[in-house]
Design a protein around this motif. Structure first.
Motif, PDB file in Angstrom:
ATOM      1  N   ALA A 251       0.990  -1.281   0.009  1.00 62.81           N
ATOM      2  CA  ALA A 251      -0.136  -0.061   0.163  1.00 62.81           C
ATOM      3  C   ALA A 251       0.991   1.463  -0.107  1.00 62.81           C
ATOM      4  O   ALA A 251       0.549   2.358  -0.684  1.00 62.81           O
ATOM      5  N   GLY A 252       1.984   1.197   0.492  1.00 61.07           N
ATOM      6  CA  GLY A 252       2.796   2.307   0.603  1.00 61.07           C
ATOM      7  C   GLY A 252       3.517   2.762  -0.639  1.00 61.07           C
ATOM      8  O   GLY A 252       3.893   3.818  -1.268  1.00 61.07           O
ATOM      9  N   ARG A 253       3.436   1.765  -1.998  1.00 62.53           N
ATOM     10  CA  ARG A 253       3.907   2.237  -2.815  1.00 62.53           C
ATOM     11  C   ARG A 253       2.877   2.348  -3.829  1.00 62.53           C
ATOM     12  O   ARG A 253       3.049   2.785  -4.967  1.00 62.53           O
ATOM     13  N   ALA A 254       1.504   2.229  -3.792  1.00 60.59           N
ATOM     14  CA  ALA A 254       0.508   2.472  -4.417  1.00 60.59           C
ATOM     15  C   ALA A 254       0.143   4.008  -4.199  1.00 60.59           C
ATOM     16  O   ALA A 254      -0.297   4.716  -3.308  1.00 60.59           O
ATOM     17  N   VAL A 277      -7.263   5.841  -7.122  1.00 60.29           N
ATOM     18  CA  VAL A 277      -8.214   6.918  -6.666  1.00 60.29           C
ATOM     19  C   VAL A 277      -8.088   7.237  -5.308  1.00 60.29           C
ATOM     20  O   VAL A 277      -8.464   8.529  -4.677  1.00 60.29           O
ATOM     21  N   PHE A 278      -7.932   6.391  -4.511  1.00 59.83           N
ATOM     22  CA  PHE A 278      -7.708   6.658  -3.065  1.00 59.83           C
ATOM     23  C   PHE A 278      -6.783   5.356  -2.329  1.00 59.83           C
ATOM     24  O   PHE A 278      -6.964   4.215  -2.694  1.00 59.83           O
ATOM     25  N   VAL A 279      -6.070   5.982  -1.376  1.00 64.19           N
ATOM     26  CA  VAL A 279      -5.477   5.106  -0.385  1.00 64.19           C
ATOM     27  C   VAL A 279      -5.577   5.630   0.926  1.00 64.19           C
ATOM     28  O   VAL A 279      -5.351   6.834   1.236  1.00 64.19           O
ATOM     29  N   SER A 280      -6.097   4.716   1.836  1.00 66.71           N
ATOM     30  CA  SER A 280      -6.306   5.025   3.252  1.00 66.71           C
ATOM     31  C   SER A 280      -4.980   5.301   3.771  1.00 66.71           C
ATOM     32  O   SER A 280      -3.812   4.763   3.748  1.00 66.71           O
ATOM     33  N   ASP A 281      -5.126   6.475   4.753  1.00 68.36           N
ATOM     34  CA  ASP A 281      -3.943   6.891   5.516  1.00 68.36           C
ATOM     35  C   ASP A 281      -3.961   6.349   6.835  1.00 68.36           C
ATOM     36  O   ASP A 281      -2.816   6.573   7.664  1.00 68.36           O
TER      37      ASP A 281
END
Length: 350
Positions: A251-254, A277-281
């Motif tokens: 996820a850190g690379r998406a 379009v979205f990556v949760s923080d």
């Protein structure tokens, strides 16, 4: 010499008949085990992680589209339903109408009041012209009285009367102008009432805010619903996405805008172009929909991939909401898509 007697041949029949059911039982068990092994192998083959390059991650999910509730702004009776479950609708298309007889009656009343206010304004304007003539006459009479008084041909009493007439004419003229302003405000208010009833009547025609498909019909013709009552629920087919959960390292690379592919279980040979379009923080536990407890115990990040809008316009019927599948995210822009995820999809995404 005694010869021992041989056993009767009929004594073997019970033994043979007892062996046959056992053979059938063992054969049935073997076939059942083989079928179970085949099913387990098929399940493992479907859910096993495919061989992918190091720069591509994947997760399982379901295709989803935003639900939009089409509701009544005012309480009332449903007069007509112009769309049903499964129907495709355009943005701005009327899908239902509420009964507006009471609003139309109020509109006619407001229009009559507007007409009356317009006539009052005409009368007030005519009165202003009349008082303007009276002011002019009073000015002339006052000027004549002053001239005659200077020559000694008019008394002071007459001069005072002409001054009073002039003051009265000016006051009447000011009052006439005030009545014009009041009539103008009354007419403006009547116009606003008419416009408001037109807006309210138009709002009772329920329209689809976006292009999409009707998913549920929640009320029927003739039913009375309250303000905000839901009549239909539609899916916004212009915004179709899949949420997947990826571990921290992936996820850190998406990145936002990263290229992605969606592969549906129903169409495994037709990858669908998409973008991140979205990556949760915030990390979270994966939901119970993930099959294994070991996966649920890991902290994951939710990543949303949105299906390409151009692809949706050309293949909206192929991407149904709720269909399960896999979403592949290209973490490294330099990594080439495998042949199974490329092909015509790349041509369509250009």
């Amino acid at each position: 010499m005694l010869v021992p007697s041989l056993p009767e041949p009929t004594s073997l029949q019970p033994v043979a008949s007892a062996v046959r059911p056992r053979r059938r039982l063992w054969l049935g068990l073997a076939l059942g085990l083989a079928a179970a092994a085949a099913a387990a192998g098929g399940y493992w083959w479907q859910h096993a992680e495919p061989g992918l390059p190091a720069g591509i991650a994947f997760g399982n999910g379901r295709v989803e589209a935003d639900e939009i509730d089409i509701a009544a702004k005012f309480g009332g009776r449903i007069a007509a339903l112009l769309a049903d479950e499964g129907d495709g609708v355009r943005a701005g298309q009327v899908v239902a109408r509420m009964d507006t007889q009471d609003l139309e009656t109020s509109l006619h009343k407001a229009e009559a009041q507007m007409l009356g206010a317009s006539r009052m304004l005409d009368e007030a304007s005519a009165s202003v012209e009349q008082q303007k003539a009276q002011v002019k006459l009073a000015e002339q009479q006052l000027a004549r009285a002053i001239y005659l008084a200077d020559k000694g041909y008019a008394t002071t009493e007459i001069l005072d009367q002409r001054h009073q007439q002039m003051d009265a004419a000016n006051a009447a003229f000011a009052a006439a102008n005030a009545r014009v302003g009041e009539a103008e405000q009354t007419l403006a208010a009547a116009n606003h009432d008419v416009d408001l009833y037109h807006i309210n009547i138009a709002d009772n025609s329920l329209v689809a805010p976006r292009a999409g498909r009707i998913q549920y019909r929640l009320a029927n013709v003739g039913e009375v619903i309250g303000a905000g009552g839901k009549v239909l629920t539609m899916l916004d087919t212009g915004y179709v996405y899949m949420d997947v959960f990826l571990p921290t390292a992936e996820a850190g690379r998406a990145m936002m805008g990263s290229d992605a592919r969606v592969v549906l279980d129903a169409r495994p040979d037709a990858p669908i172009p998409a973008k991140v379009v979205f990556v949760s923080d915030q990390a979270q536990f994966t939901p119970k929909a993930v099959e294994t407890k070991a996966e649920r115990d890991k902290l994951m990040f939710r990543v949303r991939v949105r299906v390409d809008a151009d692809y949706l316009r050309a293949h909206s019927a192929e991407v149904g909401s709720g269909l399960p599948g896999l979403a592949y995210v290209r973490l490294d822009p330099g990594t080439e898509w495998p042949i199974s995820l490329a092909g015509r999809t790349d041509e369509q995404s250009r």
